[in-house]
Design an enzyme around this catalytic site. Structure first.
Site, PDB file in Angstrom:
ATOM      1  N   ASP A 167       9.240 -10.055   6.235  1.00 60.05           N
ATOM      2  CA  ASP A 167       9.593  -9.366   7.492  1.00 60.05           C
ATOM      3  C   ASP A 167      11.156  -8.780   7.030  1.00 60.05           C
ATOM      4  O   ASP A 167      11.703  -9.372   6.982  1.00 60.05           O
ATOM      5  CB  ASP A 167       9.541 -10.145   8.516  1.00 60.05           C
ATOM      6  CG  ASP A 167       9.700  -9.319   9.793  1.00 60.05           C
ATOM      7  OD1 ASP A 167      10.254  -8.230   9.882  1.00 60.05           O
ATOM      8  OD2 ASP A 167       9.866  -9.898  10.855  1.00 60.05           O
ATOM      9  N   VAL A 168      11.163  -7.435   6.581  1.00 64.19           N
ATOM     10  CA  VAL A 168      12.580  -6.848   6.441  1.00 64.19           C
ATOM     11  C   VAL A 168      13.545  -7.056   7.630  1.00 64.19           C
ATOM     12  O   VAL A 168      14.614  -7.078   7.677  1.00 64.19           O
ATOM     13  CB  VAL A 168      12.606  -5.579   5.786  1.00 64.19           C
ATOM     14  CG1 VAL A 168      11.612  -5.781   4.575  1.00 64.19           C
ATOM     15  CG2 VAL A 168      12.057  -4.503   6.982  1.00 64.19           C
ATOM     16  N   ASP A 193       5.645  -7.719   1.653  1.00 66.56           N
ATOM     17  CA  ASP A 193       5.172  -6.914   2.742  1.00 66.56           C
ATOM     18  C   ASP A 193       4.873  -8.009   3.738  1.00 66.56           C
ATOM     19  O   ASP A 193       4.949  -8.949   3.666  1.00 66.56           O
ATOM     20  CB  ASP A 193       4.021  -6.192   2.294  1.00 66.56           C
ATOM     21  CG  ASP A 193       3.757  -4.811   3.041  1.00 66.56           C
ATOM     22  OD1 ASP A 193       3.547  -5.003   4.584  1.00 66.56           O
ATOM     23  OD2 ASP A 193       3.725  -3.958   2.560  1.00 66.56           O
ATOM     24  N   LYS A 220      16.379   7.069  10.311  1.00 68.88           N
ATOM     25  CA  LYS A 220      16.466   7.618   8.700  1.00 68.88           C
ATOM     26  C   LYS A 220      17.918   8.680   8.684  1.00 68.88           C
ATOM     27  O   LYS A 220      18.207   8.549   7.451  1.00 68.88           O
ATOM     28  CB  LYS A 220      15.421   8.757   8.662  1.00 68.88           C
ATOM     29  CG  LYS A 220      13.962   7.901   8.658  1.00 68.88           C
ATOM     30  CD  LYS A 220      13.966   6.851   7.576  1.00 68.88           C
ATOM     31  CE  LYS A 220      12.502   6.367   7.477  1.00 68.88           C
ATOM     32  NZ  LYS A 220      12.600   5.071   6.199  1.00 68.88           N
ATOM     33  N   TYR A 230      12.555   7.302  14.899  1.00 73.44           N
ATOM     34  CA  TYR A 230      12.237   7.272  13.460  1.00 73.44           C
ATOM     35  C   TYR A 230      13.524   8.192  12.913  1.00 73.44           C
ATOM     36  O   TYR A 230      14.037   7.855  12.037  1.00 73.44           O
ATOM     37  CB  TYR A 230      10.801   7.841  13.500  1.00 73.44           C
ATOM     38  CG  TYR A 230      10.592   7.978  11.801  1.00 73.44           C
ATOM     39  CD1 TYR A 230      10.279   6.856  11.099  1.00 73.44           C
ATOM     40  CD2 TYR A 230      10.803   9.075  11.258  1.00 73.44           C
ATOM     41  CE1 TYR A 230      10.171   7.162   9.660  1.00 73.44           C
ATOM     42  CE2 TYR A 230      10.449   9.386   9.862  1.00 73.44           C
ATOM     43  CZ  TYR A 230      10.138   8.225   9.274  1.00 73.44           C
ATOM     44  OH  TYR A 230       9.784   8.470   7.547  1.00 73.44           O
ATOM     45  N   ASN A 237      11.926   0.416   0.757  1.00 74.48           N
ATOM     46  CA  ASN A 237      10.816   1.220   1.150  1.00 74.48           C
ATOM     47  C   ASN A 237       9.961   0.976   2.390  1.00 74.48           C
ATOM     48  O   ASN A 237       9.584   1.884   3.115  1.00 74.48           O
ATOM     49  CB  ASN A 237       9.598   0.963  -0.045  1.00 74.48           C
ATOM     50  CG  ASN A 237       8.506   1.948   0.286  1.00 74.48           C
ATOM     51  OD1 ASN A 237       8.447   2.971   0.185  1.00 74.48           O
ATOM     52  ND2 ASN A 237       7.579   1.298   0.781  1.00 74.48           N
ATOM     53  N   ARG A 297       0.721  -1.243   0.100  1.00 77.25           N
ATOM     54  CA  ARG A 297      -0.020  -0.123   0.171  1.00 77.25           C
ATOM     55  C   ARG A 297       0.929   1.316   0.019  1.00 77.25           C
ATOM     56  O   ARG A 297       2.148   1.115   0.122  1.00 77.25           O
ATOM     57  CB  ARG A 297      -0.910  -0.044   1.138  1.00 77.25           C
ATOM     58  CG  ARG A 297      -0.164  -0.029   2.471  1.00 77.25           C
ATOM     59  CD  ARG A 297      -1.086   0.021   3.712  1.00 77.25           C
ATOM     60  NE  ARG A 297      -0.465   0.236   4.978  1.00 77.25           N
ATOM     61  CZ  ARG A 297      -1.107   0.262   6.065  1.00 77.25           C
ATOM     62  NH1 ARG A 297      -2.201   0.123   6.394  1.00 77.25           N
ATOM     63  NH2 ARG A 297      -0.338   0.305   7.332  1.00 77.25           N
ATOM     64  N   THR A 308      -0.397   9.158   3.031  1.00 80.16           N
ATOM     65  CA  THR A 308      -0.475   7.680   3.250  1.00 80.16           C
ATOM     66  C   THR A 308      -0.990   7.376   4.285  1.00 80.16           C
ATOM     67  O   THR A 308      -1.016   8.084   5.297  1.00 80.16           O
ATOM     68  CB  THR A 308       1.155   7.055   2.804  1.00 80.16           C
ATOM     69  OG1 THR A 308       1.821   7.310   3.914  1.00 80.16           O
ATOM     70  CG2 THR A 308       1.516   7.709   1.388  1.00 80.16           C
TER      71      THR A 308
END
Length: 243
Positions: free
Chosen positions: A60-61, A37, A156, A152, A87, A16, A187
Site C-alpha cells: 500500500d503506497v 500492488d 498530478k 486527481y 506508477n 495490471r 486500461t
C-alpha cells in the site's frame, strides 16, 4: 534489447494496466523487476506470467511503513535498486464541489504522498551507489486544468513539482528524476470516465486511446542509460491532447 541489463527495478501498481506493461518491457530489456500492488491475486499472477526475473510484494503506497519494508526487501534480495517507477495511482471523476474530505485525503495519500514516500525511501540507496533513475507517473492533468477530476489533477500537478525538486536535489549524486504525463490510456482506469468516455476520446487529436505499452516505452527510455542527461523534465505521451 538489453538496455536494462543488470538493473534492478521496483514498479508500484504493477499488477495490471500500465504498471504491468512497464514490467514486461523491463524484463524484455534485461532487468530484474519487483512489482508491488494491493491486488495480490492479480499481482502474483502477473509476476508468475513474466517469469523468474519478476517477483511480487504486497504494498500500500500510502503507508510509510510498507514503503520501508518493500525497499528493504528489494535491497536484501538484490543488493541495490537502480530504477523506481512510482506508477501506482487512483482516479475519480469528481469536481471541486463534489469532492468530500474523505475523497480528497484518499487521493492525496495514494497519488501524492505515496510518490513522496517512494522517493524518500530509495534516495539514500541511490545516493550511496551513485546512480539511479526515479520515474514518477503524473498525467496530462498535471499540465493543465482538469475540472471534472479536481483532486486527481491536484495530485498530478504535485507530482510534477516534487519531481523537479527531487531532480535538483539528487542530480549531484548521479540520480535522475523525471515525470511521465500520459494522456488517456486503454486500461481499467479509463472505465472511471463512465458516460463521459466518448467525449474524452473525441478530444484526442490522433483519434484513439493509447496502449499501455506506448507509455511504457517512454518509461523504459528514462530507466535506461539512453536518458543519461535527462532529469527534472516532463515527458508527455498524450496523442496530441495537450498540444
Amino acid at each position: 534489447m538489453n538496455r536494462l541489463d543488470g538493473k534492478i527495478a521496483l514498479i508500484t501498481g504493477g499488477a495490471r494496466g500500465q504498471g504491468a506493461a512497464e514490467a514486461s518491457l523491463f524484463v524484455d530489456a534485461g532487468a530484474k523487476v519487483v512489482i508491488t500492488d494491493v491486488l495480490d491475486d492479480e499481482g502474483k499472477a502477473m509476476a508468475e506470467s513474466l517469469g523468474d526475473a519478476v517477483s511480487y510484494l504486497h504494498h500500500d503506497v500510502s503507508s510509510s511503513e510498507q514503503w520501508s519494508d518493500v525497499v528493504a526487501s528489494v535491497i536484501e534480495q538484490h543488493g541495490r535498486i537502480d530504477v523506481l517507477v512510482n506508477n501506482a495511482g487512483i482516479f475519480q471523476i469528481l469536481a471541486l464541489e463534489g469532492t468530500t474530505d474523505e475523497d480528497w485525503q484518499k487521493m492525496l495519500s495514494v497519488n501524492q504522498t505515496g510518490v513522496f514516500f517512494g522517493m524518500r525511501e530509495v534516495a539514500p540507496h541511490m545516493r550511496a551507489q551513485g546512480s539511479g533513475s526515479i520515474i514518477n507517473i503524473s498525467s496530462v492533468a498535471g499540465l493543465s486544468g482538469a475540472a471534472i477530476c479536481f483532486g486527481y489533477g491536484a495530485t498530478k500537478w504535485a507530482v510534477r513539482g516534487m519531481t523537479k525538486s527531487a531532480a535538483i536535489d539528487l542530480a549531484s549524486a548521479g540520480v535522475r528524476v523525471n515525470s511521465v504525463h500520459p494522456g488517456i490510456i486503454d486500461t481499467p482506469m479509463f472505465e472511471e470516465f463512465g458516460d463521459a468516455a466518448g467525449g474524452v476520446e473525441a478530444r484526442i487529436p490522433v483519434g484513439r486511446l493509447a496502449e499501455a505499452e506506448e507509455v511504457g516505452r517512454v518509461v523504459l527510455f528514462l530507466a535506461s542509460d539512453d536518458a543519461s542527461y535527462c532529469t527534472g523534465q516532463e515527458f508527455v505521451v498524450d496523442g496530441g491532447w495537450n498540444a
